[in-house]
Design an enzyme around this catalytic site. Sequence first.
Site, PDB file in Angstrom:
ATOM      1  N   ASP A 109      18.584 -60.238 -21.752  1.00 25.05           N
ATOM      2  CA  ASP A 109      19.185 -60.052 -23.076  1.00 25.05           C
ATOM      3  C   ASP A 109      20.692 -60.287 -22.943  1.00 25.05           C
ATOM      4  O   ASP A 109      21.217 -60.359 -21.827  1.00 25.05           O
ATOM      5  CB  ASP A 109      18.928 -58.605 -23.564  1.00 25.05           C
ATOM      6  CG  ASP A 109      19.580 -58.319 -24.911  1.00 25.05           C
ATOM      7  OD1 ASP A 109      19.412 -59.122 -25.833  1.00 25.05           O
ATOM      8  OD2 ASP A 109      20.287 -57.293 -25.037  1.00 25.05           O
ATOM      9  N   SER A 110      21.366 -60.320 -24.078  1.00 22.20           N
ATOM     10  CA  SER A 110      22.828 -60.470 -24.053  1.00 22.20           C
ATOM     11  C   SER A 110      23.500 -59.200 -23.541  1.00 22.20           C
ATOM     12  O   SER A 110      24.707 -59.196 -23.314  1.00 22.20           O
ATOM     13  CB  SER A 110      23.331 -60.756 -25.462  1.00 22.20           C
ATOM     14  OG  SER A 110      23.055 -59.637 -26.284  1.00 22.20           O
TER      15      SER A 110
ATOM     16  N   CYS B 100      15.540 -60.875 -26.346  1.00 20.62           N
ATOM     17  CA  CYS B 100      16.692 -61.049 -27.229  1.00 20.62           C
ATOM     18  C   CYS B 100      16.277 -62.015 -28.330  1.00 20.62           C
ATOM     19  O   CYS B 100      15.851 -63.143 -28.029  1.00 20.62           O
ATOM     20  CB  CYS B 100      17.852 -61.625 -26.414  1.00 20.62           C
ATOM     21  SG  CYS B 100      19.297 -62.063 -27.401  1.00 20.62           S
TER      22      CYS B 100
ATOM     23  N   GLU C  86      26.837 -51.717 -27.791  1.00 21.88           N
ATOM     24  CA  GLU C  86      27.305 -52.032 -26.429  1.00 21.88           C
ATOM     25  C   GLU C  86      28.416 -51.062 -26.001  1.00 21.88           C
ATOM     26  O   GLU C  86      28.466 -50.635 -24.856  1.00 21.88           O
ATOM     27  CB  GLU C  86      27.847 -53.471 -26.361  1.00 21.88           C
ATOM     28  CG  GLU C  86      26.772 -54.558 -26.319  1.00 21.88           C
ATOM     29  CD  GLU C  86      25.983 -54.595 -25.014  1.00 21.88           C
ATOM     30  OE1 GLU C  86      26.574 -54.419 -23.941  1.00 21.88           O
ATOM     31  OE2 GLU C  86      24.744 -54.797 -25.077  1.00 21.88           O
TER      32      GLU C  86
ATOM     33  N   CYS D 215      16.610 -57.460 -33.849  1.00 19.24           N
ATOM     34  CA  CYS D 215      17.576 -57.561 -32.748  1.00 19.24           C
ATOM     35  C   CYS D 215      17.190 -56.442 -31.800  1.00 19.24           C
ATOM     36  O   CYS D 215      17.003 -55.289 -32.229  1.00 19.24           O
ATOM     37  CB  CYS D 215      19.009 -57.369 -33.244  1.00 19.24           C
ATOM     38  SG  CYS D 215      20.201 -57.161 -31.895  1.00 19.24           S
TER      39      CYS D 215
ATOM     40  N   HIS E  31      18.743 -54.761 -29.740  1.00 18.98           N
ATOM     41  CA  HIS E  31      19.660 -53.627 -29.624  1.00 18.98           C
ATOM     42  C   HIS E  31      19.311 -52.497 -30.602  1.00 18.98           C
ATOM     43  O   HIS E  31      19.628 -51.337 -30.353  1.00 18.98           O
ATOM     44  CB  HIS E  31      21.106 -54.059 -29.926  1.00 18.98           C
ATOM     45  CG  HIS E  31      21.795 -54.724 -28.780  1.00 18.98           C
ATOM     46  ND1 HIS E  31      21.467 -55.969 -28.322  1.00 18.98           N
ATOM     47  CD2 HIS E  31      22.829 -54.295 -27.989  1.00 18.98           C
ATOM     48  CE1 HIS E  31      22.266 -56.291 -27.316  1.00 18.98           C
ATOM     49  NE2 HIS E  31      23.101 -55.296 -27.093  1.00 18.98           N
TER      50      HIS E  31
HETATM   51  N1  DGL Z   1      19.910 -58.201 -28.604  1.00 23.35           N
HETATM   52  C1  DGL Z   1      20.105 -59.470 -29.169  1.00 23.35           C
HETATM   53  C2  DGL Z   1      19.077 -59.861 -30.183  1.00 23.35           C
HETATM   54  O1  DGL Z   1      17.966 -59.398 -30.105  1.00 23.35           O
HETATM   55  C3  DGL Z   1      21.458 -60.015 -29.469  1.00 23.35           C
HETATM   56  C4  DGL Z   1      22.619 -59.155 -29.714  1.00 23.35           C
HETATM   57  C5  DGL Z   1      23.899 -59.969 -29.593  1.00 23.35           C
HETATM   58  O2  DGL Z   1      24.297 -60.244 -28.472  1.00 23.35           O
HETATM   59  O3  DGL Z   1      24.475 -60.348 -30.628  1.00 23.35           O
HETATM   60  O4  DGL Z   1      19.329 -60.672 -31.038  1.00 23.35           O
END
Ligand code: DGL
Length: 264
Positions: free
Chosen positions: A12-13, A76, A155, A186, A188
Amino acid sequence: MCKKNYKIGVFDSGLGGITVLKRLLKDLPYEEYIYYGDSGNAPYGSGKTKEEIQDLCTKIMDFLIENNCKVVVIACNTATVAALEYLKERYSIPIIGIVDSGAKIAIQNSSLKKVAVFSTEFTANSDAYKNKIQKYDRDFEVTQIACIEFCPMIEKGWETFDNNQEILGKYINRIPNDVDSLVLGCTHYPIIEDYIKKKFNRVILDPAVGVSLELKKLLEDLDIRNDNKIKKKPIFFITGELDKFKPTAEKFLGEEIEIYRIPK
Ligand code: DGL
Protein backbone atom coordinates in the site's frame (compact mmCIF):
# COMPACT_ATOMS: atom_id res chain seq x y z
CA MET A 1 12.28 -23.93 -1.79
CA CYS A 2 8.82 -25.19 -2.74
CA LYS A 3 6.52 -22.49 -4.13
CA LYS A 4 3.96 -23.30 -1.41
CA ASN A 5 6.41 -21.94 1.17
CA TYR A 6 6.90 -18.67 -0.67
CA LYS A 7 5.35 -15.52 0.77
CA ILE A 8 2.38 -13.33 0.06
CA GLY A 9 3.39 -9.74 -0.68
CA VAL A 10 0.95 -7.07 0.44
CA PHE A 11 1.50 -3.42 -0.40
CA ASP A 12 0.00 0.00 0.00
CA SER A 13 1.05 3.64 -0.11
CA GLY A 14 1.41 3.46 3.67
CA LEU A 15 -0.67 2.25 6.58
CA GLY A 16 -3.89 1.44 4.72
CA GLY A 17 -2.97 -2.04 3.57
CA ILE A 18 -2.78 -3.28 7.16
CA THR A 19 -6.58 -3.26 7.12
CA VAL A 20 -6.38 -5.85 4.35
CA LEU A 21 -3.49 -7.71 5.97
CA LYS A 22 -5.49 -8.07 9.19
CA ARG A 23 -8.23 -9.84 7.24
CA LEU A 24 -5.72 -12.08 5.43
CA LEU A 25 -4.05 -13.03 8.72
CA LYS A 26 -7.44 -14.04 10.09
CA ASP A 27 -8.61 -16.00 7.04
CA LEU A 28 -5.28 -17.47 5.86
CA PRO A 29 -3.19 -17.63 9.05
CA TYR A 30 -0.62 -20.16 7.83
CA GLU A 31 0.64 -18.06 4.95
CA GLU A 32 3.77 -15.97 5.43
CA TYR A 33 3.32 -12.27 4.68
CA ILE A 34 5.62 -9.41 3.72
CA TYR A 35 4.08 -5.97 3.98
CA TYR A 36 5.47 -3.03 2.02
CA GLY A 37 4.20 0.38 3.10
CA ASP A 38 5.40 3.15 0.82
CA SER A 39 4.74 5.84 3.42
CA GLY A 40 7.78 7.83 2.28
CA ASN A 41 5.93 8.42 -0.99
CA ALA A 42 2.36 8.71 0.38
CA PRO A 43 -0.18 9.87 -0.49
CA TYR A 44 -0.66 8.15 -3.83
CA GLY A 45 -4.20 9.43 -4.21
CA SER A 46 -3.55 13.17 -4.60
CA GLY A 47 -0.89 15.00 -6.59
CA LYS A 48 0.51 12.00 -8.47
CA THR A 49 0.06 10.95 -12.07
CA LYS A 50 -0.87 7.45 -13.13
CA GLU A 51 2.66 6.99 -14.51
CA GLU A 52 4.26 8.06 -11.23
CA ILE A 53 2.12 5.57 -9.32
CA GLN A 54 2.98 2.84 -11.84
CA ASP A 55 6.71 3.51 -11.35
CA LEU A 56 6.39 3.34 -7.56
CA CYS A 57 4.44 0.08 -7.83
CA THR A 58 7.07 -1.41 -10.17
CA LYS A 59 9.76 -0.75 -7.55
CA ILE A 60 7.61 -2.42 -4.90
CA MET A 61 6.88 -5.45 -7.10
CA ASP A 62 10.62 -5.95 -7.74
CA PHE A 63 11.28 -5.83 -4.00
CA LEU A 64 8.53 -8.34 -3.22
CA ILE A 65 9.63 -10.74 -5.95
CA GLU A 66 13.28 -10.54 -4.77
CA ASN A 67 11.95 -11.50 -1.36
CA ASN A 68 10.31 -14.68 -2.63
CA CYS A 69 6.68 -13.76 -2.98
CA LYS A 70 4.41 -16.20 -4.81
CA VAL A 71 1.46 -13.79 -5.05
CA VAL A 72 1.09 -10.03 -4.57
CA VAL A 73 -1.99 -8.32 -3.14
CA ILE A 74 -2.30 -4.64 -4.01
CA ALA A 75 -3.92 -3.53 -0.77
CA CYS A 76 -4.47 -0.04 -2.12
CA ASN A 77 -7.39 1.11 -4.25
CA THR A 78 -5.45 3.95 -5.85
CA ALA A 79 -2.58 1.67 -6.87
CA THR A 80 -5.08 -0.90 -8.13
CA VAL A 81 -6.77 1.70 -10.33
CA ALA A 82 -3.48 3.14 -11.61
CA ALA A 83 -1.38 0.04 -11.97
CA LEU A 84 -3.11 -3.37 -11.71
CA GLU A 85 -3.37 -3.99 -15.47
CA TYR A 86 0.05 -2.41 -16.07
CA LEU A 87 1.72 -4.72 -13.53
CA LYS A 88 -0.16 -7.82 -14.72
CA GLU A 89 1.30 -7.28 -18.20
CA ARG A 90 4.83 -7.05 -16.80
CA TYR A 91 5.04 -9.74 -14.11
CA SER A 92 4.29 -13.41 -14.31
CA ILE A 93 3.27 -13.96 -10.68
CA PRO A 94 -0.43 -13.56 -9.84
CA ILE A 95 -1.46 -10.08 -8.66
CA ILE A 96 -4.74 -9.34 -6.90
CA GLY A 97 -6.28 -5.85 -6.75
CA ILE A 98 -9.00 -4.56 -4.46
CA VAL A 99 -11.49 -2.57 -6.55
CA ASP A 100 -13.24 -5.59 -8.05
CA SER A 101 -13.93 -6.93 -4.54
CA GLY A 102 -15.24 -3.53 -3.51
CA ALA A 103 -17.61 -3.44 -6.47
CA LYS A 104 -18.86 -6.98 -5.80
CA ILE A 105 -19.46 -6.32 -2.11
CA ALA A 106 -21.53 -3.24 -3.06
CA ILE A 107 -23.63 -5.29 -5.48
CA GLN A 108 -24.23 -7.96 -2.84
CA ASN A 109 -25.19 -5.59 -0.04
CA SER A 110 -27.14 -2.64 -1.39
CA SER A 111 -30.79 -3.58 -1.73
CA LEU A 112 -31.73 -0.06 -2.89
CA LYS A 113 -28.95 -0.18 -5.54
CA LYS A 114 -27.70 3.18 -4.34
CA VAL A 115 -24.22 3.31 -2.87
CA ALA A 116 -21.65 5.91 -1.97
CA VAL A 117 -17.90 5.29 -2.18
CA PHE A 118 -15.39 7.15 -0.04
CA SER A 119 -12.00 7.15 -1.74
CA THR A 120 -8.94 9.16 -2.68
CA GLU A 121 -9.16 11.88 -5.29
CA PHE A 122 -7.38 9.69 -7.85
CA THR A 123 -9.81 6.79 -7.39
CA ALA A 124 -12.88 9.06 -7.48
CA ASN A 125 -11.69 10.90 -10.60
CA SER A 126 -11.01 7.61 -12.38
CA ASP A 127 -14.68 6.50 -12.02
CA ALA A 128 -13.27 3.01 -11.36
CA TYR A 129 -15.90 2.10 -8.74
CA LYS A 130 -18.79 3.52 -10.74
CA ASN A 131 -17.71 1.69 -13.90
CA LYS A 132 -17.07 -1.63 -12.12
CA ILE A 133 -20.32 -1.58 -10.16
CA GLN A 134 -22.37 -0.60 -13.21
CA LYS A 135 -20.63 -3.28 -15.25
CA TYR A 136 -22.13 -5.83 -12.84
CA ASP A 137 -25.50 -4.06 -12.60
CA ARG A 138 -26.39 -1.05 -14.75
CA ASP A 139 -29.21 0.01 -12.44
CA PHE A 140 -26.85 0.98 -9.62
CA GLU A 141 -26.39 4.64 -8.70
CA VAL A 142 -22.89 5.32 -7.41
CA THR A 143 -21.87 8.53 -5.66
CA GLN A 144 -18.08 8.80 -5.50
CA ILE A 145 -16.72 11.10 -2.82
CA ALA A 146 -13.04 12.07 -2.71
CA CYS A 147 -12.01 12.46 0.94
CA ILE A 148 -8.79 14.35 0.26
CA GLU A 149 -7.65 14.97 3.84
CA PHE A 150 -8.28 11.47 5.22
CA CYS A 151 -5.14 9.60 4.10
CA PRO A 152 -2.57 12.22 5.20
CA MET A 153 -4.39 12.63 8.53
CA ILE A 154 -4.47 8.86 9.14
CA GLU A 155 -0.77 8.57 8.22
CA LYS A 156 0.11 11.30 10.72
CA GLY A 157 -2.28 10.02 13.43
CA TRP A 158 -6.02 10.73 13.07
CA GLU A 159 -6.49 11.35 16.81
CA THR A 160 -3.90 14.11 16.85
CA PHE A 161 -6.05 16.39 14.68
CA ASP A 162 -8.46 18.61 16.63
CA ASN A 163 -10.61 19.15 13.55
CA ASN A 164 -11.00 15.47 12.62
CA GLN A 165 -14.74 15.41 13.47
CA GLU A 166 -15.35 18.49 11.40
CA ILE A 167 -13.55 17.03 8.39
CA LEU A 168 -15.31 13.70 8.73
CA GLY A 169 -18.67 15.47 9.01
CA LYS A 170 -17.99 17.42 5.84
CA TYR A 171 -17.74 14.21 3.80
CA ILE A 172 -20.54 12.33 5.58
CA ASN A 173 -22.83 15.27 4.66
CA ARG A 174 -22.06 14.66 0.99
CA ILE A 175 -23.60 11.18 1.11
CA PRO A 176 -27.07 11.34 -0.46
CA ASN A 177 -29.94 10.49 1.93
CA ASP A 178 -31.26 7.65 -0.23
CA VAL A 179 -27.96 5.72 -0.27
CA ASP A 180 -28.14 2.55 1.83
CA SER A 181 -24.45 1.52 1.87
CA LEU A 182 -21.05 3.16 2.01
CA VAL A 183 -18.02 1.43 0.48
CA LEU A 184 -14.68 2.28 2.08
CA GLY A 185 -12.86 2.59 -1.24
CA CYS A 186 -9.50 3.46 0.30
CA THR A 187 -7.76 0.92 2.51
CA HIS A 188 -6.80 3.61 5.01
CA TYR A 189 -10.42 4.26 5.95
CA PRO A 190 -11.22 1.11 7.99
CA ILE A 191 -8.65 2.48 10.49
CA ILE A 192 -11.18 5.23 11.30
CA GLU A 193 -14.28 3.06 10.77
CA ASP A 194 -15.41 3.50 14.40
CA TYR A 195 -15.44 7.27 13.91
CA ILE A 196 -17.34 6.93 10.62
CA LYS A 197 -19.90 4.60 12.26
CA LYS A 198 -20.70 7.20 14.90
CA LYS A 199 -21.78 9.65 12.21
CA PHE A 200 -23.21 7.26 9.60
CA ASN A 201 -25.59 4.57 10.79
CA ARG A 202 -26.24 2.79 7.51
CA VAL A 203 -24.24 -0.18 6.13
CA ILE A 204 -20.46 0.26 5.86
CA LEU A 205 -18.61 -2.09 3.50
CA ASP A 206 -14.92 -3.02 3.54
CA PRO A 207 -13.66 -4.61 0.28
CA ALA A 208 -10.93 -6.52 2.19
CA VAL A 209 -13.33 -9.41 2.82
CA GLY A 210 -13.56 -10.13 -0.89
CA VAL A 211 -9.80 -9.87 -1.40
CA SER A 212 -9.24 -12.56 1.16
CA LEU A 213 -11.74 -14.91 -0.55
CA GLU A 214 -10.12 -14.21 -3.92
CA LEU A 215 -6.67 -14.95 -2.55
CA LYS A 216 -7.81 -18.21 -0.96
CA LYS A 217 -9.37 -19.37 -4.22
CA LEU A 218 -6.28 -18.42 -6.21
CA LEU A 219 -3.92 -20.30 -3.87
CA GLU A 220 -6.16 -23.37 -4.05
CA ASP A 221 -6.61 -23.23 -7.83
CA LEU A 222 -2.84 -22.99 -8.36
CA ASP A 223 -2.17 -25.52 -5.61
CA ILE A 224 0.26 -23.15 -3.85
CA ARG A 225 -1.41 -22.89 -0.44
CA ASN A 226 1.14 -23.14 2.33
CA ASP A 227 0.45 -26.41 4.09
CA ASN A 228 2.83 -25.89 7.03
CA LYS A 229 0.54 -25.36 9.99
CA ILE A 230 2.94 -22.87 11.59
CA LYS A 231 1.96 -19.26 12.11
CA LYS A 232 4.72 -16.83 11.17
CA LYS A 233 4.57 -13.14 12.01
CA PRO A 234 4.39 -10.77 9.04
CA ILE A 235 7.45 -8.64 8.36
CA PHE A 236 6.99 -4.96 7.57
CA PHE A 237 9.15 -2.82 5.28
CA ILE A 238 8.32 0.84 5.07
CA THR A 239 9.85 3.81 3.29
CA GLY A 240 8.70 6.47 5.78
CA GLU A 241 9.21 7.15 9.46
CA LEU A 242 8.90 4.20 11.82
CA ASP A 243 7.58 6.26 14.73
CA LYS A 244 4.53 7.31 12.71
CA PHE A 245 3.75 3.89 11.24
CA LYS A 246 4.56 1.45 14.04
CA PRO A 247 2.18 2.63 16.82
CA THR A 248 -0.85 2.89 14.52
CA ALA A 249 -0.11 -0.47 12.88
CA GLU A 250 0.36 -2.18 16.26
CA LYS A 251 -2.80 -0.65 17.67
CA PHE A 252 -4.82 -1.75 14.66
CA LEU A 253 -3.35 -5.27 14.49
CA GLY A 254 -3.33 -5.69 18.25
CA GLU A 255 0.25 -6.99 18.42
CA GLU A 256 3.87 -5.90 18.26
CA ILE A 257 5.32 -5.92 14.75
CA GLU A 258 8.75 -6.57 13.22
CA ILE A 259 9.50 -3.58 11.03
CA TYR A 260 12.37 -2.21 8.95
CA ARG A 261 12.85 1.10 7.22
CA ILE A 262 14.07 0.94 3.60
CA PRO A 263 14.98 3.69 1.12
CA LYS A 264 12.10 5.26 -0.76
N1 DGL B 1 -4.73 3.39 0.81
C1 DGL B 1 -4.81 3.86 -0.51
C2 DGL B 1 -6.07 3.49 -1.23
O1 DGL B 1 -6.66 2.49 -0.91
C3 DGL B 1 -4.27 5.19 -0.92
C4 DGL B 1 -4.12 6.30 0.02
C5 DGL B 1 -3.20 7.36 -0.57
O2 DGL B 1 -2.00 7.14 -0.56
O3 DGL B 1 -3.70 8.38 -1.07
O4 DGL B 1 -6.47 4.16 -2.15
